[in-house]
Design a protein around this motif. Structure first.
Motif, PDB file in Angstrom:
ATOM      1  N   SER A 186      60.588   4.785  14.271  1.00 16.44           N
ATOM      2  CA  SER A 186      61.796   4.326  13.584  1.00 16.44           C
ATOM      3  C   SER A 186      62.163   2.929  14.056  1.00 16.44           C
ATOM      4  N   SER A 187      62.772   2.178  13.174  1.00 16.78           N
ATOM      5  CA  SER A 187      63.495   0.974  13.596  1.00 16.78           C
ATOM      6  C   SER A 187      64.925   1.402  13.924  1.00 16.78           C
ATOM      7  N   TYR A 188      65.669   0.533  14.609  1.00 19.78           N
ATOM      8  CA  TYR A 188      67.095   0.776  14.821  1.00 19.78           C
ATOM      9  C   TYR A 188      67.809  -0.556  14.965  1.00 19.78           C
ATOM     10  N   ILE A 189      69.110  -0.538  14.741  1.00 21.43           N
ATOM     11  CA  ILE A 189      69.889  -1.773  14.738  1.00 21.43           C
ATOM     12  C   ILE A 189      70.968  -1.698  15.810  1.00 21.43           C
ATOM     13  N   LEU A 190      71.159  -2.814  16.488  1.00 19.07           N
ATOM     14  CA  LEU A 190      72.232  -2.951  17.471  1.00 19.07           C
ATOM     15  C   LEU A 190      73.227  -3.996  16.969  1.00 19.07           C
ATOM     16  N   TYR A 191      74.494  -3.834  17.397  1.00 22.45           N
ATOM     17  CA  TYR A 191      75.546  -4.784  17.043  1.00 22.45           C
ATOM     18  C   TYR A 191      76.350  -5.119  18.294  1.00 22.45           C
ATOM     19  N   VAL A 192      77.095  -6.201  18.195  1.00 29.14           N
ATOM     20  CA  VAL A 192      78.051  -6.536  19.254  1.00 29.14           C
ATOM     21  C   VAL A 192      79.302  -5.689  19.035  1.00 29.14           C
ATOM     22  N   TYR A 193      79.767  -5.037  20.096  1.00 29.76           N
ATOM     23  CA  TYR A 193      80.956  -4.182  20.006  1.00 29.76           C
ATOM     24  C   TYR A 193      82.013  -4.640  21.009  1.00 29.76           C
ATOM     25  N   ALA A 194      83.251  -4.316  20.697  1.00 33.26           N
ATOM     26  CA  ALA A 194      84.381  -4.498  21.614  1.00 33.26           C
ATOM     27  C   ALA A 194      85.368  -3.367  21.357  1.00 33.26           C
ATOM     28  N   SER A 195      86.210  -3.093  22.333  1.00 31.58           N
ATOM     29  CA  SER A 195      87.238  -2.070  22.119  1.00 31.58           C
ATOM     30  C   SER A 195      88.388  -2.668  21.298  1.00 31.58           C
ATOM     31  N   ARG A 196      89.102  -1.811  20.595  1.00 32.27           N
ATOM     32  CA  ARG A 196      90.269  -2.269  19.838  1.00 32.27           C
ATOM     33  C   ARG A 196      91.274  -2.957  20.759  1.00 32.27           C
ATOM     34  N   ASP A 197      91.464  -2.375  21.924  1.00 29.01           N
ATOM     35  CA  ASP A 197      92.410  -2.930  22.880  1.00 29.01           C
ATOM     36  C   ASP A 197      92.008  -4.339  23.295  1.00 29.01           C
ATOM     37  N   ARG A 212      94.091  -7.985  22.596  1.00 34.07           N
ATOM     38  CA  ARG A 212      94.615  -8.768  23.723  1.00 34.07           C
ATOM     39  C   ARG A 212      94.028 -10.169  23.820  1.00 34.07           C
ATOM     40  N   ASN A 213      92.958 -10.449  23.100  1.00 36.80           N
ATOM     41  CA  ASN A 213      92.248 -11.708  23.286  1.00 36.80           C
ATOM     42  C   ASN A 213      92.145 -12.486  21.971  1.00 36.80           C
ATOM     43  N   ARG A 214      91.787 -13.763  22.126  1.00 35.89           N
ATOM     44  CA  ARG A 214      91.741 -14.641  20.963  1.00 35.89           C
ATOM     45  C   ARG A 214      90.715 -14.148  19.944  1.00 35.89           C
ATOM     46  N   ALA A 215      91.013 -14.415  18.707  1.00 40.26           N
ATOM     47  CA  ALA A 215      90.203 -13.903  17.602  1.00 40.26           C
ATOM     48  C   ALA A 215      88.799 -14.509  17.617  1.00 40.26           C
ATOM     49  N   ILE A 216      87.839 -13.725  17.150  1.00 38.03           N
ATOM     50  CA  ILE A 216      86.455 -14.173  17.028  1.00 38.03           C
ATOM     51  C   ILE A 216      86.185 -14.364  15.539  1.00 38.03           C
ATOM     52  N   LYS A 217      86.024 -15.617  15.147  1.00 38.68           N
ATOM     53  CA  LYS A 217      85.858 -15.928  13.729  1.00 38.68           C
ATOM     54  C   LYS A 217      84.474 -16.452  13.390  1.00 38.68           C
ATOM     55  N   GLN A 218      83.770 -16.975  14.383  1.00 42.64           N
ATOM     56  CA  GLN A 218      82.427 -17.490  14.148  1.00 42.64           C
ATOM     57  C   GLN A 218      81.579 -17.248  15.404  1.00 42.64           C
ATOM     58  N   ARG A 219      80.267 -17.370  15.254  1.00 41.74           N
ATOM     59  CA  ARG A 219      79.346 -17.060  16.350  1.00 41.74           C
ATOM     60  C   ARG A 219      79.684 -17.839  17.617  1.00 41.74           C
ATOM     61  N   GLU A 220      80.059 -19.113  17.482  1.00 41.55           N
ATOM     62  CA  GLU A 220      80.328 -19.956  18.644  1.00 41.55           C
ATOM     63  C   GLU A 220      81.500 -19.431  19.472  1.00 41.55           C
ATOM     64  N   ASP A 221      82.409 -18.688  18.846  1.00 41.18           N
ATOM     65  CA  ASP A 221      83.565 -18.147  19.576  1.00 41.18           C
ATOM     66  C   ASP A 221      83.153 -17.127  20.630  1.00 41.18           C
ATOM     67  N   LEU A 222      81.992 -16.518  20.456  1.00 39.40           N
ATOM     68  CA  LEU A 222      81.552 -15.477  21.383  1.00 39.40           C
ATOM     69  C   LEU A 222      81.356 -16.007  22.796  1.00 39.40           C
ATOM     70  N   ALA A 223      80.999 -17.294  22.907  1.00 40.51           N
ATOM     71  CA  ALA A 223      80.744 -17.874  24.222  1.00 40.51           C
ATOM     72  C   ALA A 223      81.992 -17.889  25.099  1.00 40.51           C
ATOM     73  N   GLY A 224      83.165 -17.784  24.507  1.00 37.00           N
ATOM     74  CA  GLY A 224      84.405 -17.788  25.272  1.00 37.00           C
ATOM     75  C   GLY A 224      84.862 -16.406  25.705  1.00 37.00           C
ATOM     76  N   HIS A 225      84.026 -15.394  25.511  1.00 37.68           N
ATOM     77  CA  HIS A 225      84.387 -14.029  25.870  1.00 37.68           C
ATOM     78  C   HIS A 225      83.401 -13.471  26.889  1.00 37.68           C
ATOM     79  N   PRO A 226      83.866 -12.619  27.793  1.00 42.72           N
ATOM     80  CA  PRO A 226      82.946 -12.004  28.766  1.00 42.72           C
ATOM     81  C   PRO A 226      82.055 -10.968  28.090  1.00 42.72           C
ATOM     82  N   PHE A 227      80.796 -10.956  28.506  1.00 37.85           N
ATOM     83  CA  PHE A 227      79.838  -9.992  27.970  1.00 37.85           C
ATOM     84  C   PHE A 227      79.417  -8.997  29.041  1.00 37.85           C
TER      85      PHE A 227
END
Length: 304
Positions: free
Chosen positions: A161-172, A176-191
Motif C-alpha cells: 500500500s501507499s500512504y499519505i502523511l500530513y502536517v498536524y497541530a492541536s486545535r489548542d 494560541r499561535n499566529r495563523a499559518i497561511k502559506q508554506r513559509e509561515d511554517l518556519a516560525g513554528h516549533p516542529f
C-alpha cells in the motif's frame, strides 16, 4: 558414527536466536529445564559445546556458529515439507516473528493480528514494532513490513500500500499561535520529529520536504510520543493520515499543499515466501492492508 538428535535442532535455533533459555522456552511453549536438557543432548550427540554460558545469557561457540546455517536450512526444508503435504493436513506450529513500523504496528495491524493468531493456535506470533533493532538480513525476523525495499540480498518484496502523511497541530495550539497561511509561515513554528541521528531510514526524514533545512525542536524516536506531544499543544508534527484522523483535537495544516507520500512494502527472504507457517501470515497482511488502502490514503476532514 554418533546418533544425531535431529529433533533438538529447533531448541538450538531458539536459544541461538533468543539468547536465553527462558525466552527460548516461551517461544517453544515448554520449560527452560526441557530446553536445557535438549541442548545438552544435542551437544553430546555432536561431541562439542555449542554455547558459552554466562550470567547474561547464551552465546554461540565457533562450532555453534558453524551449525547455524545448516540448522536454519533444515528448518526451512521442514516448512517446505508441510507445504507439500498440503494445507490443513497437519497443524501449523512454530514461531513467526513479524517486524513492522511503529505506526503501522500500533495503529493498524495490532488490533487485527490477534484474529490471525486465534485461527492458528499452535503458532506463536511475535510482533516487533521497534523496527530499527531487528535485522531481516540476520534472520531476526521472518517477515517485515518496511518503509523501503532491500538494497541487497535475496529477498521477495512487494508493495502492499501507499500512504499519505500530513502536517498536524492541536486545535489548542492553532488557537494560541499566529495563523499559518502559506508554506513559509511554517518556519516560525516549533516542529516535533525524530531524533536526527537515530533516523534509520530516509523515508522517515520528512521535514526537509516541507521546508529545506527545517529541523525539529522537540525530538523523539517514537511516533507515538510525537503524537502525544502534538496533542499536548507543543507544535506541529508530521503524522500518517490514519493516525491523525483518529483524534478530533488534531487539525491538518495545509493538506492540499503539503501531502507527503510513502509506501509500505512486504519483505521476506526468497526461501521463506512459500514456507507453510509463513504463507498464511503473508496472505493475511496482504488482505488486511489492501482492504484498508482508502484509510491509508485519506484526506483530512479537519484542516486549515
Amino acid at each position: 558414527m554418533r546418533q544425531f538428535p535431529w529433533d533438538d535442532l529447533q531448541y538450538f535455533l531458539a536459544v541461538a536466536q533468543e539468547g536465553k533459555l527462558s525466552s527460548a522456552a516461551r517461544r517453544l511453549r515448554t520449560s527452560h529445564v526441557t530446553v536445557a536438557r535438549r541442548i545438552e543432548r544435542l551437544e553430546q550427540g555432536i561431541g562439542a559445546k555449542l554455547f558459552q554460558r554466562s550470567p547474561t545469557g547464551y552465546t554461540l561457540t565457533p562450532m555453534g556458529q558453524r551449525l547455524m546455517e545448516p540448522a536454519q536450512a533444515m528448518a526451512l526444508e521442514a516448512d517446505k515439507m508441510l507445504s507439500v503435504v498440503g494445507d490443513g493436513a497437519l497443524p501449523l506450529t512454530g514461531v513467526i516473528r513479524l517486524s513492522v513500523p511503529e505506526g503501522y504496528g500500533n495503529f493498524f495491524i495490532a488490533e487485527k493480528l490477534p484474529h490471525f493468531a486465534s485461527q492458528y493456535p499452535n503458532l506463536t506470533i511475535e510482533m516487533v514494532n521497534i523496527q530499527q533493532i531487528v535485522s531481516l538480513s540476520r534472520r531476526e525476523a521472518d517477515v517485515s513490513v518496511s518503509l523501503s525495499t532491500p538494497k541487497a540480498g535475496s529477498y521477495h518484496f512487494e508493495k502492499i500500500s501507499s500512504y499519505i502523511l500530513y502536517v498536524y497541530a492541536s486545535r489548542d495550539y492553532l488557537a494560541r499561535n499566529r495563523a499559518i497561511k502559506q508554506r513559509e509561515d511554517l518556519a516560525g513554528h516549533p516542529f516535533i520529529g525524530y531524533i536526527e541521528d537515530m533516523i534509520f531510514t530516509p523515508e522517515l526524514n520528512y521535514l526537509g520536504e516541507i521546508i529545506p533545512g527545517l529541523r525539529p525542536s522537540y525530538q523523539t524516536s517514537s511516533v507515538f510520543a510525537q503524537l502525544k506531544a502534538c496533542r499536548a499543544g507543543y507544535g506541529l508534527c508530521v503524522l500518517p493520515y490514519y493516525m491523525g484522523a483518529m483524534f478530533d483535537d488534531l487539525v491538518a495544516v495545509m493538506p492540499r499543499i503539503i501531502p507527503i507520500h510513502r509506501d509500505y512494502w512486504l519483505v521476506c527472504h526468497n526461501d521463506m515466501i512459500d514456507a507453510a507457517r509463513i504463507r498464511p501470515l503473508i496472505e493475511f497482511i496482504r488482505r488486511e492492508t489492501n482492504t484498508a488502502r482508502e484509510w491509508f490514503n485519506g484526506f483530512p476532514k479537519q484542516f486549515v
